[in-house]
Design a protein around this motif. Structure first.
Motif, PDB file in Angstrom:
ATOM      1  N   MET A   1       0.807  -1.344   0.029  1.00  6.62           N
ATOM      2  CA  MET A   1       0.018   0.033  -0.052  1.00  6.62           C
ATOM      3  C   MET A   1       0.976   1.273   0.110  1.00  6.62           C
ATOM      4  N   THR A   2       0.514   2.017  -1.001  1.00  7.00           N
ATOM      5  CA  THR A   2       1.425   3.274  -1.100  1.00  7.00           C
ATOM      6  C   THR A   2       1.156   4.105   0.262  1.00  7.00           C
ATOM      7  N   LYS A   3       2.125   4.606   0.889  1.00  2.00           N
ATOM      8  CA  LYS A   3       2.056   5.584   1.919  1.00  2.00           C
ATOM      9  C   LYS A   3       1.809   7.111   1.443  1.00  2.00           C
ATOM     10  N   ARG A   4       0.982   7.775   2.432  1.00  2.00           N
ATOM     11  CA  ARG A   4       0.834   9.328   2.104  1.00  2.00           C
ATOM     12  C   ARG A   4       1.642  10.046   3.111  1.00  2.00           C
ATOM     13  N   LEU A   5       2.284  11.180   2.402  1.00  2.00           N
ATOM     14  CA  LEU A   5       2.946  11.968   3.032  1.00  2.00           C
ATOM     15  C   LEU A   5       2.629  13.378   3.000  1.00  2.00           C
ATOM     16  N   VAL A   6       2.712  14.188   4.157  1.00  2.00           N
ATOM     17  CA  VAL A   6       2.507  15.410   3.968  1.00  2.00           C
ATOM     18  C   VAL A   6       3.778  16.205   4.366  1.00  2.00           C
ATOM     19  N   ALA A  20       9.806  14.231  -3.847  1.00  4.18           N
ATOM     20  CA  ALA A  20       8.930  14.022  -4.944  1.00  4.18           C
ATOM     21  C   ALA A  20       9.762  13.292  -5.848  1.00  4.18           C
ATOM     22  N   ASP A  21      10.882  13.447  -6.382  1.00  2.00           N
ATOM     23  CA  ASP A  21      11.564  12.636  -7.464  1.00  2.00           C
ATOM     24  C   ASP A  21      11.834  11.464  -6.920  1.00  2.00           C
ATOM     25  N   HIS A  22      12.103  11.209  -5.575  1.00  2.35           N
ATOM     26  CA  HIS A  22      12.483   9.680  -5.311  1.00  2.35           C
ATOM     27  C   HIS A  22      11.312   8.813  -5.125  1.00  2.35           C
ATOM     28  N   PHE A  23       9.961   9.423  -4.668  1.00  4.66           N
ATOM     29  CA  PHE A  23       8.837   8.744  -4.565  1.00  4.66           C
ATOM     30  C   PHE A  23       8.034   8.654  -5.865  1.00  4.66           C
ATOM     31  N   ASP A  24       8.424   9.562  -7.058  1.00  6.78           N
ATOM     32  CA  ASP A  24       7.838   9.309  -8.098  1.00  6.78           C
ATOM     33  C   ASP A  24       8.488   7.820  -8.904  1.00  6.78           C
ATOM     34  N   ARG A  25       9.831   7.629  -8.345  1.00 13.04           N
ATOM     35  CA  ARG A  25      10.266   6.625  -9.024  1.00 13.04           C
ATOM     36  C   ARG A  25      10.047   5.206  -8.013  1.00 13.04           C
ATOM     37  N   SER A  26      10.081   5.419  -6.823  1.00 14.73           N
ATOM     38  CA  SER A  26       9.694   4.084  -6.019  1.00 14.73           C
ATOM     39  C   SER A  26       8.225   3.591  -5.893  1.00 14.73           C
ATOM     40  N   GLN A  27       7.409   4.523  -5.829  1.00 17.80           N
ATOM     41  CA  GLN A  27       6.011   4.451  -5.789  1.00 17.80           C
ATOM     42  C   GLN A  27       5.485   3.700  -4.372  1.00 17.80           C
ATOM     43  N   THR A  28       6.271   3.859  -3.455  1.00 21.13           N
ATOM     44  CA  THR A  28       6.007   3.427  -1.969  1.00 21.13           C
ATOM     45  C   THR A  28       5.480   4.401  -1.217  1.00 21.13           C
ATOM     46  N   ALA A  29       5.525   5.692  -1.737  1.00 21.28           N
ATOM     47  CA  ALA A  29       4.722   6.535  -1.071  1.00 21.28           C
ATOM     48  C   ALA A  29       4.538   7.871  -2.008  1.00 21.28           C
ATOM     49  N   ARG A  30       3.505   8.850  -1.683  1.00 19.29           N
ATOM     50  CA  ARG A  30       3.487   9.869  -2.528  1.00 19.29           C
ATOM     51  C   ARG A  30       2.977  11.173  -1.486  1.00 19.29           C
ATOM     52  N   ILE A  31       3.352  12.271  -2.048  1.00 20.70           N
ATOM     53  CA  ILE A  31       3.214  13.540  -1.451  1.00 20.70           C
ATOM     54  C   ILE A  31       1.730  13.912  -1.468  1.00 20.70           C
ATOM     55  N   HIS A 174      19.488  12.957  -0.102  1.00 24.14           N
ATOM     56  CA  HIS A 174      19.602  11.693  -0.238  1.00 24.14           C
ATOM     57  C   HIS A 174      19.287  10.765   1.151  1.00 24.14           C
ATOM     58  N   LEU A 175      19.555  11.185   2.270  1.00 25.40           N
ATOM     59  CA  LEU A 175      19.388  10.769   3.478  1.00 25.40           C
ATOM     60  C   LEU A 175      17.707  10.857   3.787  1.00 25.40           C
ATOM     61  N   LEU A 176      16.861  11.640   3.472  1.00 28.40           N
ATOM     62  CA  LEU A 176      15.442  11.807   3.872  1.00 28.40           C
ATOM     63  C   LEU A 176      14.675  10.961   3.193  1.00 28.40           C
ATOM     64  N   PRO A 177      14.808  10.971   1.962  1.00 28.23           N
ATOM     65  CA  PRO A 177      13.938  10.021   1.211  1.00 28.23           C
ATOM     66  C   PRO A 177      14.396   8.656   1.391  1.00 28.23           C
ATOM     67  N   GLN A 178      15.639   8.405   1.508  1.00 26.92           N
ATOM     68  CA  GLN A 178      16.009   6.903   2.132  1.00 26.92           C
ATOM     69  C   GLN A 178      15.673   6.285   3.488  1.00 26.92           C
ATOM     70  N   THR A 179      15.453   7.389   4.372  1.00 24.15           N
ATOM     71  CA  THR A 179      15.139   7.271   5.535  1.00 24.15           C
ATOM     72  C   THR A 179      13.656   6.858   5.607  1.00 24.15           C
ATOM     73  N   ILE A 180      12.721   7.760   4.978  1.00 27.13           N
ATOM     74  CA  ILE A 180      11.326   7.207   4.715  1.00 27.13           C
ATOM     75  C   ILE A 180      11.100   5.898   4.146  1.00 27.13           C
ATOM     76  N   GLU A 181      11.982   5.787   3.116  1.00 27.60           N
ATOM     77  CA  GLU A 181      11.905   4.528   2.546  1.00 27.60           C
ATOM     78  C   GLU A 181      11.993   3.203   3.368  1.00 27.60           C
ATOM     79  N   ASP A 182      13.116   3.472   4.149  1.00 30.30           N
ATOM     80  CA  ASP A 182      13.257   2.422   5.251  1.00 30.30           C
ATOM     81  C   ASP A 182      12.326   2.562   6.072  1.00 30.30           C
ATOM     82  N   LEU A 183      11.684   3.166   6.892  1.00 31.00           N
ATOM     83  CA  LEU A 183      10.625   3.218   7.607  1.00 31.00           C
ATOM     84  C   LEU A 183       9.454   2.459   7.071  1.00 31.00           C
TER      85      LEU A 183
END
Length: 189
Positions: A1-6, A20-31, A174-183
């Motif tokens: 399930m895609t996570k929703r970020l604010v 936005a760029d990271h999650f456009d690619r990974s599709q694990t979350a969207r803003i 790099h760190l912020l998107p990767q950290t959210i991806e890891d979470l």
């Protein structure tokens, strides 16, 4: 399930763009929304250009921070995580209570050293050889929440405050998107 970020931001929005760029690619979350306390901040135009709804929170319109945050909660779309990415305001008890353990902050220093809004400058002026970036959960203190991830940035002899700021921002992107991806992968959000 895609996570929703604010995403909460007050400035130029480079970390918003990195997310936005990271999650456009990974599709694990969207803003699903951007919250800004400055209606003319460059991040607002960046969000609008990507079709991300913008909520502007003018704290001056409210008698208290609690009232401002209560009004904001009514405007927020359903979401899984609030991400402070260059948001230059302290989160109050109202938002903390509404989103327990679901608010993270990006800080431009290796906490617990150099908390507050001038972390980069403080580290540079103190003369440390290593500083960095921290992603942490937000609590009632200033940059005092549980640390989730950190990355170092070396300060060399030729480093200026401007080149340090650039290096810090590169690591943040790099760190912020990767950290959210890891979470998300660890099912912590």
């Amino acid at each position: 399930m895609t996570k929703r970020l604010v995403v909460f931001a007050s400035g130029t929005g480079t970390n918003f763009e990195a997310l936005a760029d990271h999650f456009d690619r990974s599709q694990t979350a969207r803003i699903v929304a951007l919250v800004s306390d400055h209606e003319r901040a460059p991040v607002v135009a960046k969000a609008q250009a990507r079709g991300v709804p913008v909520i502007t929170l003018d704290y001056r319109r409210y008698a208290t921070k609690q009232a401002a945050e209560a009004a904001l909660i009514q405007q927020l779309p359903p979401c899984d995580l609030l991400v402070l990415a260059g948001f230059m305001r302290i989160i109050g008890e109202t938002l903390l209570a509404a989103f327990p353990n679901r608010i993270i902050n990006l800080h431009p220093a290796l906490l617990p050293s150099f908390p507050g809004r001038t972390g980069i400058e403080d580290a540079f002026n103190y003369g440390v050889k290593v500083t960095g970036v921290t992603v942490h959960f937000v609590d009632a203190g200033i940059d005092s929440g549980q640390i989730i991830a950190q990355a170092p940035v070396l300060i060399g002899k030729a480093t200026t405050l401007e080149t340090l700021e650039t290096a810090i921002h590169d690591v943040e992107h790099h760190l912020l998107p990767q950290t959210i991806e890891d979470l998300i992968k660890e099912e912590k959000i």
